[in-house]
Design an enzyme around this catalytic site. Structure first.
Site, PDB file in Angstrom:
ATOM      1  N   LYS A  94       0.930  -1.126   0.118  1.00 30.86           N
ATOM      2  CA  LYS A  94       0.068  -0.072  -0.073  1.00 30.86           C
ATOM      3  C   LYS A  94       0.875   1.259   0.096  1.00 30.86           C
ATOM      4  O   LYS A  94       0.496   2.369  -0.555  1.00 30.86           O
ATOM      5  CB  LYS A  94      -0.983  -0.025   1.013  1.00 30.86           C
ATOM      6  CG  LYS A  94      -2.175  -1.029   1.105  1.00 30.86           C
ATOM      7  CD  LYS A  94      -3.334  -0.634   1.881  1.00 30.86           C
ATOM      8  CE  LYS A  94      -4.239  -2.042   1.511  1.00 30.86           C
ATOM      9  NZ  LYS A  94      -5.515  -1.936   2.342  1.00 30.86           N
ATOM     10  N   LYS A 154      -6.235  -9.440  -8.996  1.00 28.06           N
ATOM     11  CA  LYS A 154      -7.409  -9.594  -8.276  1.00 28.06           C
ATOM     12  C   LYS A 154      -8.531  -8.746  -8.481  1.00 28.06           C
ATOM     13  O   LYS A 154      -8.298  -7.567  -8.724  1.00 28.06           O
ATOM     14  CB  LYS A 154      -6.723  -9.553  -6.967  1.00 28.06           C
ATOM     15  CG  LYS A 154      -7.636  -9.487  -5.574  1.00 28.06           C
ATOM     16  CD  LYS A 154      -6.754  -9.246  -4.323  1.00 28.06           C
ATOM     17  CE  LYS A 154      -7.338  -8.081  -3.716  1.00 28.06           C
ATOM     18  NZ  LYS A 154      -8.113  -7.926  -2.510  1.00 28.06           N
ATOM     19  N   LYS A 199     -11.729  -3.182  -5.438  1.00 30.07           N
ATOM     20  CA  LYS A 199     -12.545  -1.797  -5.964  1.00 30.07           C
ATOM     21  C   LYS A 199     -11.711  -0.727  -6.562  1.00 30.07           C
ATOM     22  O   LYS A 199     -11.944   0.284  -6.909  1.00 30.07           O
ATOM     23  CB  LYS A 199     -13.057  -1.584  -4.806  1.00 30.07           C
ATOM     24  CG  LYS A 199     -12.268  -1.057  -3.607  1.00 30.07           C
ATOM     25  CD  LYS A 199     -12.598  -0.446  -2.364  1.00 30.07           C
ATOM     26  CE  LYS A 199     -11.826  -0.270  -1.402  1.00 30.07           C
ATOM     27  NZ  LYS A 199     -11.418  -1.835  -0.600  1.00 30.07           N
TER      28      LYS A 199
HETATM   29  P1  ADP Z   1     -10.323  -4.675  -2.199  1.00 34.62           P
HETATM   30  O1  ADP Z   1      -9.168  -5.299  -2.838  1.00 34.62           O
HETATM   31  O2  ADP Z   1     -11.362  -4.582  -3.295  1.00 34.62           O
HETATM   32  O3  ADP Z   1      -9.482  -3.058  -1.908  1.00 34.62           O
HETATM   33  P2  ADP Z   1     -10.202  -5.277   0.609  1.00 34.62           P
HETATM   34  O4  ADP Z   1      -8.811  -5.237   0.258  1.00 34.62           O
HETATM   35  O5  ADP Z   1     -10.788  -4.184   1.252  1.00 34.62           O
HETATM   36  O6  ADP Z   1     -10.849  -5.059  -0.768  1.00 34.62           O
HETATM   37  O7  ADP Z   1     -10.950  -6.402   0.927  1.00 34.62           O
HETATM   38  C1  ADP Z   1     -11.962  -6.481   1.871  1.00 34.62           C
HETATM   39  C2  ADP Z   1     -12.147  -8.154   2.203  1.00 34.62           C
HETATM   40  O8  ADP Z   1     -12.437  -8.774   1.073  1.00 34.62           O
HETATM   41  C3  ADP Z   1     -11.002  -9.056   2.729  1.00 34.62           C
HETATM   42  O9  ADP Z   1     -11.432  -9.821   3.652  1.00 34.62           O
HETATM   43  C4  ADP Z   1     -10.399  -9.467   1.579  1.00 34.62           C
HETATM   44  O10 ADP Z   1      -9.551 -10.558   1.866  1.00 34.62           O
HETATM   45  C5  ADP Z   1     -11.815  -9.873   0.619  1.00 34.62           C
HETATM   46  N1  ADP Z   1     -11.317  -9.750  -0.776  1.00 34.62           N
HETATM   47  C6  ADP Z   1     -11.082  -8.489  -1.350  1.00 34.62           C
HETATM   48  N2  ADP Z   1     -10.813  -8.971  -2.692  1.00 34.62           N
HETATM   49  C7  ADP Z   1     -11.018 -10.273  -2.931  1.00 34.62           C
HETATM   50  C8  ADP Z   1     -10.810 -11.120  -4.023  1.00 34.62           C
HETATM   51  N3  ADP Z   1     -10.697 -10.671  -5.351  1.00 34.62           N
HETATM   52  N4  ADP Z   1     -11.254 -12.525  -3.633  1.00 34.62           N
HETATM   53  C9  ADP Z   1     -11.591 -12.754  -2.467  1.00 34.62           C
HETATM   54  N5  ADP Z   1     -11.561 -12.244  -1.606  1.00 34.62           N
HETATM   55  C10 ADP Z   1     -11.414 -10.781  -1.677  1.00 34.62           C
END
Ligand code: ADP
Ligand code: TRP
Length: 334
Positions: free
Chosen positions: A114, A197, A200
Site C-alpha cells: 500500500k 485480483k 474496488k
Molecule cells: P479491495 O481489494 O477491493 O480493496 P479489501 O482489501 O478492502 O478489498 O478487502 C476486503 C475483504 O474482501 C478482505 O477480507 C479480502 O480478503 C476480501 N477480498 C477482497 N478482494 C477479494 C477477491 N478478489 N477475492 C477474494 N476475496 C477478496
C-alpha cells in the site's frame, strides 16, 4: 469459541468481497449456537489511512452496514458495529504500541504494497495499521478470525503481540487468535485480467461485479469478460495456463458450492458461448435478493444508526474488562 472479523467501509462491495469474506462470515454466524455471538465490525478507524471527505466516510459506514445485513449478517444474533464508536479499540492499540516492534511491522507485506515506492510519504497510521487490527481482535478474546489469505500475516503479528504482552507482564490478558481461512475460500480475479485480483481499486468497472449491479449489468459484464477460444476441459487441472477461464469456472463453482472439477465435467467440450450465460444466470439469481435488500436499507439512516448504536453498546460492554486488565497489567491507573 469467539468469531470476530472486520472490513474497511470503503464503498461498493464487489463479488470478491462477498465470496472471499462476507459469505464466510454469514456461514459462521449461522453455524454458531444460539448464545454465542459473532462480532463483525466496520473498520472505520482503519479507513483514515485512505483520505476521504467527511460525508463520504459517514455514508460508507452506513452503506457497508446495509450491505453486510443484505448479505445475511443478522444484527440480532451477531454484534454489528463500527470501530469508532468503541473507543477501546484506539485505546488498546496505543497500549500495544509499547509491545509491538518496528522490526515486526517492517515485515508486513500489506504496508509495503500500500505504501508503494513512496514509503516516506505514507502515513504513520498505515504503518501501525496492524497494531490497531491486533487490538480489534484481542479486545474481544477472539479465537476464530475469518479472513482472506492476505490477512494471515496480520493475524500472526497479533499472536506475537499477544504473546509478548502476556509474557512481559506475567499475566494472561489476551487469548491467542487463530486465522480462519476457509478451505473453499475463493480468490476472485478481475474479469478483464485473470492474473489480477478483483478489486474496488481497479479503474475499470468492467473488471468487477458490484453488489449494486442490476441484472443487466451483471449479464453484460459476464458477456464481455475476457476469455479464450478453447472449449472447457474435462478436469480443472487442464485449465492451467488459462487464468481467465479458470477464474470464471472458479466463480461458478464457488457460487454453486461445487468443485471446479464438477463444473468442468458438466460443461466439458462447450465453449464460453454456452458457459457464460449459465454463469450469468447463477450470478443474477444469487445477487438479486442481496441487492434488493441492500437498496431497501441503504438510505434508511435511522434504522442503520439504531442497529449500529445497539451493536456498539454491546461491543463496548464486552471490550471493557479486557481493556481494564491491559491498563492494570501496565500499572496505568485510570
Ligand atoms: P479491495 O481489494 O477491493 O480493496 P479489501 O482489501 O478492502 O478489498 O478487502 C476486503 C475483504 O474482501 C478482505 O477480507 C479480502 O480478503 C476480501 N477480498 C477482497 N478482494 C477479494 C477477491 N478478489 N477475492 C477474494 N476475496 C477478496
Ligand atoms: N485489515 C482487514 C482487511 O483489510 C480488515 C480488518 C481490520 C480486520 N481489523 C480486523 C479483519 C480485525 C479481521 C480482524 O481486510
Amino acid at each position: 469459541m469467539r468469531v470476530l472479523s472486520g472490513i474497511q467501509p470503503t464503498g461498493n462491495l464487489h463479488l470478491g468481497n462477498y465470496l472471499g469474506a462476507i459469505r464466510n462470515w454469514v456461514k459462521m454466524q449461522d453455524e454458531m449456537d444460539a448464545d454465542s455471538a459473532c462480532f463483525f465490525f466496520l473498520a472505520d478507524l482503519h479507513s483514515i489511512t485512505v483520505h476521504e471527505e467527511r460525508e463520504t466516510r459517514i455514508r460508507n459506514v452506513r452503506e457497508m452496514a446495509a450491505a453486510l445485513i443484505a448479505c445475511g449478517i443478522d444484527a440480532d444474533r451477531s454484534v454489528l458495529f463500527n470501530q469508532a464508536r468503541v473507543p477501546a479499540h484506539a485505546e488498546l492499540a496505543w497500549l500495544l504500541n509499547g509491545t509491538a516492534r518496528i522490526g515486526w511491522l517492517n515485515r508486513m507485506t500489506q504496508f509495503k504494497d500500500k505504501a508503494g515506492k513512496n514509503r516516506e510519504g505514507a502515513s504513520i497510521g498505515l504503518f501501525v495499521y496492524p497494531v490497531l487490527q491486533a487490538a480489534d481482535i484481542l479486545l474481544y478474546q477472539a479465537t476464530h478470525v475469518p479472513v482472506g489469505e492476505d490477512q494471515k500475516q496480520h493475524l500472526e503479528l497479533t499472536r506475537d503481540i499477544a504473546t509478548k504482552f502476556n509474557t512481559d507482564f506475567g499475566v494472561e490478558v489476551f487469548a491467542l487468535p487463530e486465522p480462519y481461512i476457509p478451505k473453499e475460500s475463493a480468490r476472485i480475479m478481475s474479469l478483464r485480467d485473470g492474473t489480477a485480483k478483483m478489486s474496488k481499486s481497479d479503474p475499470s468497472e468492467m473488471s468487477r461485479i458490484s453488489l449494486t449491479d442490476d441484472d443487466d449489468a451483471i449479464a453484460q459484464k459476464v458477456r464481455k469478460a475476457k476469455t479464450d477460444p478453447e472449449p472447457l476441459p474435462e478436469v480443472a487441472a487442464d485449465l492451467a495456463g488459462r487464468p481467465e477461464a479458470l477464474n470464471l469456472v472458479g466463480i461458478y463453482a464457488t457460487m454453486t458450492e461445487a468443485t471446479p472439477d464438477s463444473v468442468c465435467a458438466r460443461f466439458a467440450g462447450q465453449g464460453f458461448g454456452a458457459f457464460k450465460p449459465a454463469l450469468a444466470e447463477v450470478l443474477v439469481e444469487t445477487l438479486r435478493p442481496i441487492r434488493q435488500r441492500f437498496v431497501a436499507l441503504k438510505d434508511d439512516d435511522v434504522a442503520l444508526d439504531a442497529i449500529l448504536d445497539k451493536g456498539a453498546a454491546k461491543a463496548r460492554a464486552v471490550a471493557a474488562p479486557t481493556l481494564a486488565r491491559a491498563y492494570d497489567a501496565l500499572g496505568l491507573m485510570r
